[in-house]
Write a protein that holds these residues in place. Structure first.
Motif, PDB file in Angstrom:
ATOM      1  N   ALA A 275     -10.335  -4.529   9.409  1.00  0.00           N
ATOM      2  CA  ALA A 275      -8.989  -5.108   9.486  1.00  0.00           C
ATOM      3  C   ALA A 275      -9.073  -6.604   9.754  1.00  0.00           C
ATOM      4  O   ALA A 275      -8.351  -7.402   9.141  1.00  0.00           O
ATOM      5  CB  ALA A 275      -8.177  -4.416  10.572  1.00  0.00           C
TER       6      ALA A 275
ATOM      7  N   ILE B 227       1.227 -12.365   2.379  1.00  0.00           N
ATOM      8  CA  ILE B 227       2.062 -12.083   3.545  1.00  0.00           C
ATOM      9  C   ILE B 227       2.961 -13.279   3.846  1.00  0.00           C
ATOM     10  O   ILE B 227       4.147 -13.115   4.157  1.00  0.00           O
ATOM     11  CB  ILE B 227       1.196 -11.679   4.757  1.00  0.00           C
ATOM     12  CG1 ILE B 227       0.566 -10.306   4.484  1.00  0.00           C
ATOM     13  CG2 ILE B 227       2.018 -11.667   6.045  1.00  0.00           C
ATOM     14  CD1 ILE B 227      -0.476  -9.878   5.496  1.00  0.00           C
TER      15      ILE B 227
ATOM     16  N   SER C 137       5.836 -13.340   1.404  1.00  0.00           N
ATOM     17  CA  SER C 137       6.699 -12.161   1.395  1.00  0.00           C
ATOM     18  C   SER C 137       8.082 -12.458   1.973  1.00  0.00           C
ATOM     19  O   SER C 137       9.084 -11.969   1.462  1.00  0.00           O
ATOM     20  CB  SER C 137       6.049 -10.998   2.147  1.00  0.00           C
ATOM     21  OG  SER C 137       5.906 -11.302   3.514  1.00  0.00           O
TER      22      SER C 137
ATOM     23  N   GLU D 236      12.519  -3.495   3.161  1.00  0.00           N
ATOM     24  CA  GLU D 236      11.842  -2.197   3.245  1.00  0.00           C
ATOM     25  C   GLU D 236      10.750  -2.073   2.184  1.00  0.00           C
ATOM     26  O   GLU D 236       9.652  -1.593   2.456  1.00  0.00           O
ATOM     27  CB  GLU D 236      12.847  -1.041   3.087  1.00  0.00           C
ATOM     28  CG  GLU D 236      13.834  -0.927   4.222  1.00  0.00           C
ATOM     29  CD  GLU D 236      14.974  -1.957   4.152  1.00  0.00           C
ATOM     30  OE1 GLU D 236      15.245  -2.510   3.058  1.00  0.00           O
ATOM     31  OE2 GLU D 236      15.565  -2.222   5.212  1.00  0.00           O
TER      32      GLU D 236
ATOM     33  N   ASP E 282       7.873  -4.379   3.094  1.00  0.00           N
ATOM     34  CA  ASP E 282       7.103  -3.790   4.178  1.00  0.00           C
ATOM     35  C   ASP E 282       6.153  -2.728   3.638  1.00  0.00           C
ATOM     36  O   ASP E 282       4.977  -2.665   4.010  1.00  0.00           O
ATOM     37  CB  ASP E 282       8.050  -3.190   5.223  1.00  0.00           C
ATOM     38  CG  ASP E 282       7.307  -2.602   6.395  1.00  0.00           C
ATOM     39  OD1 ASP E 282       6.495  -3.330   7.013  1.00  0.00           O
ATOM     40  OD2 ASP E 282       7.529  -1.410   6.701  1.00  0.00           O
ATOM     41  N   GLU E 283       6.658  -1.907   2.726  1.00  0.00           N
ATOM     42  CA  GLU E 283       5.830  -0.868   2.108  1.00  0.00           C
ATOM     43  C   GLU E 283       4.672  -1.485   1.323  1.00  0.00           C
ATOM     44  O   GLU E 283       3.526  -1.041   1.427  1.00  0.00           O
ATOM     45  CB  GLU E 283       6.705  -0.018   1.183  1.00  0.00           C
ATOM     46  CG  GLU E 283       5.999   1.130   0.537  1.00  0.00           C
ATOM     47  CD  GLU E 283       6.922   1.923  -0.380  1.00  0.00           C
ATOM     48  OE1 GLU E 283       6.398   2.730  -1.156  1.00  0.00           O
ATOM     49  OE2 GLU E 283       8.156   1.730  -0.332  1.00  0.00           O
TER      50      GLU E 283
ATOM     51  N   VAL F  35       3.246  -4.455   1.733  1.00  0.00           N
ATOM     52  CA  VAL F  35       2.281  -5.077   2.646  1.00  0.00           C
ATOM     53  C   VAL F  35       1.426  -3.999   3.313  1.00  0.00           C
ATOM     54  O   VAL F  35       0.204  -4.154   3.434  1.00  0.00           O
ATOM     55  CB  VAL F  35       2.994  -5.963   3.689  1.00  0.00           C
ATOM     56  CG1 VAL F  35       2.038  -6.392   4.793  1.00  0.00           C
ATOM     57  CG2 VAL F  35       3.607  -7.185   3.010  1.00  0.00           C
ATOM     58  N   ARG F  36       2.039  -2.881   3.713  1.00  0.00           N
ATOM     59  CA  ARG F  36       1.263  -1.798   4.327  1.00  0.00           C
ATOM     60  C   ARG F  36       0.228  -1.237   3.345  1.00  0.00           C
ATOM     61  O   ARG F  36      -0.924  -1.009   3.713  1.00  0.00           O
ATOM     62  CB  ARG F  36       2.179  -0.690   4.839  1.00  0.00           C
ATOM     63  CG  ARG F  36       2.775  -1.017   6.201  1.00  0.00           C
ATOM     64  CD  ARG F  36       3.533   0.138   6.819  1.00  0.00           C
ATOM     65  NE  ARG F  36       4.869   0.193   6.200  1.00  0.00           N
ATOM     66  CZ  ARG F  36       5.355   1.243   5.565  1.00  0.00           C
ATOM     67  NH1 ARG F  36       4.673   2.346   5.481  1.00  0.00           N
ATOM     68  NH2 ARG F  36       6.548   1.204   5.018  1.00  0.00           N
ATOM     69  N   TYR F  37       0.633  -1.017   2.095  1.00  0.00           N
ATOM     70  CA  TYR F  37      -0.318  -0.518   1.092  1.00  0.00           C
ATOM     71  C   TYR F  37      -1.433  -1.525   0.827  1.00  0.00           C
ATOM     72  O   TYR F  37      -2.602  -1.161   0.723  1.00  0.00           O
ATOM     73  CB  TYR F  37       0.391  -0.178  -0.227  1.00  0.00           C
ATOM     74  CG  TYR F  37       1.190   1.094  -0.193  1.00  0.00           C
ATOM     75  CD1 TYR F  37       0.713   2.233   0.436  1.00  0.00           C
ATOM     76  CD2 TYR F  37       2.424   1.165  -0.804  1.00  0.00           C
ATOM     77  CE1 TYR F  37       1.457   3.411   0.468  1.00  0.00           C
ATOM     78  CE2 TYR F  37       3.185   2.336  -0.782  1.00  0.00           C
ATOM     79  CZ  TYR F  37       2.690   3.447  -0.143  1.00  0.00           C
ATOM     80  OH  TYR F  37       3.416   4.609  -0.111  1.00  0.00           O
TER      81      TYR F  37
ATOM     82  N   MET G 217      -2.596  -3.861   2.836  1.00  0.00           N
ATOM     83  CA  MET G 217      -3.509  -3.922   3.977  1.00  0.00           C
ATOM     84  C   MET G 217      -4.381  -2.668   4.056  1.00  0.00           C
ATOM     85  O   MET G 217      -5.577  -2.759   4.323  1.00  0.00           O
ATOM     86  CB  MET G 217      -2.726  -4.123   5.275  1.00  0.00           C
ATOM     87  CG  MET G 217      -2.120  -5.503   5.405  1.00  0.00           C
ATOM     88  SD  MET G 217      -3.300  -6.853   5.120  1.00  0.00           S
ATOM     89  CE  MET G 217      -4.556  -6.485   6.330  1.00  0.00           C
ATOM     90  N   ARG G 218      -3.797  -1.501   3.821  1.00  0.00           N
ATOM     91  CA  ARG G 218      -4.590  -0.270   3.843  1.00  0.00           C
ATOM     92  C   ARG G 218      -5.708  -0.350   2.803  1.00  0.00           C
ATOM     93  O   ARG G 218      -6.869  -0.057   3.105  1.00  0.00           O
ATOM     94  CB  ARG G 218      -3.702   0.941   3.550  1.00  0.00           C
ATOM     95  CG  ARG G 218      -4.489   2.264   3.568  1.00  0.00           C
ATOM     96  CD  ARG G 218      -3.794   3.386   2.837  1.00  0.00           C
ATOM     97  NE  ARG G 218      -3.640   3.018   1.434  1.00  0.00           N
ATOM     98  CZ  ARG G 218      -2.767   3.575   0.605  1.00  0.00           C
ATOM     99  NH1 ARG G 218      -1.957   4.507   1.031  1.00  0.00           N
ATOM    100  NH2 ARG G 218      -2.683   3.199  -0.649  1.00  0.00           N
ATOM    101  N   ASP G 219      -5.360  -0.792   1.601  1.00  0.00           N
ATOM    102  CA  ASP G 219      -6.361  -0.880   0.538  1.00  0.00           C
ATOM    103  C   ASP G 219      -7.457  -1.880   0.891  1.00  0.00           C
ATOM    104  O   ASP G 219      -8.642  -1.605   0.691  1.00  0.00           O
ATOM    105  CB  ASP G 219      -5.706  -1.281  -0.786  1.00  0.00           C
ATOM    106  CG  ASP G 219      -4.904  -0.153  -1.406  1.00  0.00           C
ATOM    107  OD1 ASP G 219      -4.967   0.988  -0.909  1.00  0.00           O
ATOM    108  OD2 ASP G 219      -4.204  -0.426  -2.403  1.00  0.00           O
TER     109      ASP G 219
END
Length: 144
Positions: free
Chosen positions: A14, A27, A30, A42, A45-46, A48-50, A52-54
């Motif tokens: 991370a 980011i 965004s 919303e 946010d989705e 950015v989460r995807y 970062m996870r990737d």
């Protein structure tokens, strides 16, 4: 691998993902996209989460490959990432030239990292746009 070791690896991945200029640029932009009405908060946010996870998962995979070539199955087992996702990440990492096919073991493809992760991340920091340009050129080459 112990829970503590797994958590340590995820936290390190991370940290490295957030160091990546491409991620920080996205980011940073965004908020502008949300304010302009081009995308909802919303949905952003989705995304950015995807993203970062990737990125975190790709860093976990690259770090495992620093220990030597591994199969997708071995990477899934060592990282705790679903095999299908590992295979998707390997495709992306191959397209951008950070991971290479290095042979076979028991009929399964072996993957290796092109350079140590720190060197790859330094290249990304120098000029993130070059990574995007290289990716676009590789995609053009794949298209024929």
């Amino acid at each position: 691998m112990s829970k503590a070791e797994g958590l340590r690896k995820k936290l390190q991945a991370a940290i490295e993902a957030f160091r990546d200029e491409r991620i920080r640029w996205f980011i940073g932009k965004s908020r502008m996209l949300v304010d302009s009405g081009l995308i909802s908060l919303e949905k952003m946010d989705e995304l950015v989460r995807y993203l970062m996870r990737d990125e975190i998962e790709r860093h976990l995979i690259m770090h495992e490959l620093e220990g030597g070539p591994l199969t997708a199955d071995e990477l899934a087992e060592r990282t705790g990432i679903d095999l299908g996702r590992v295979e998707e990440h390997l495709k992306v990492l191959r397209v951008v030239g950070e991971v290479l096919v290095s042979g076979e073991r028991e009929g399964r493809t072996l993957y290796a990292i092109k350079k140590p992760v720190e060197e790859l991340m330094e290249e990304r920091r120098i000029c993130p746009c070059e990574t995007v340009v290289a990716l676009l050129h590789r995609l053009l080459g794949l298209l024929g």
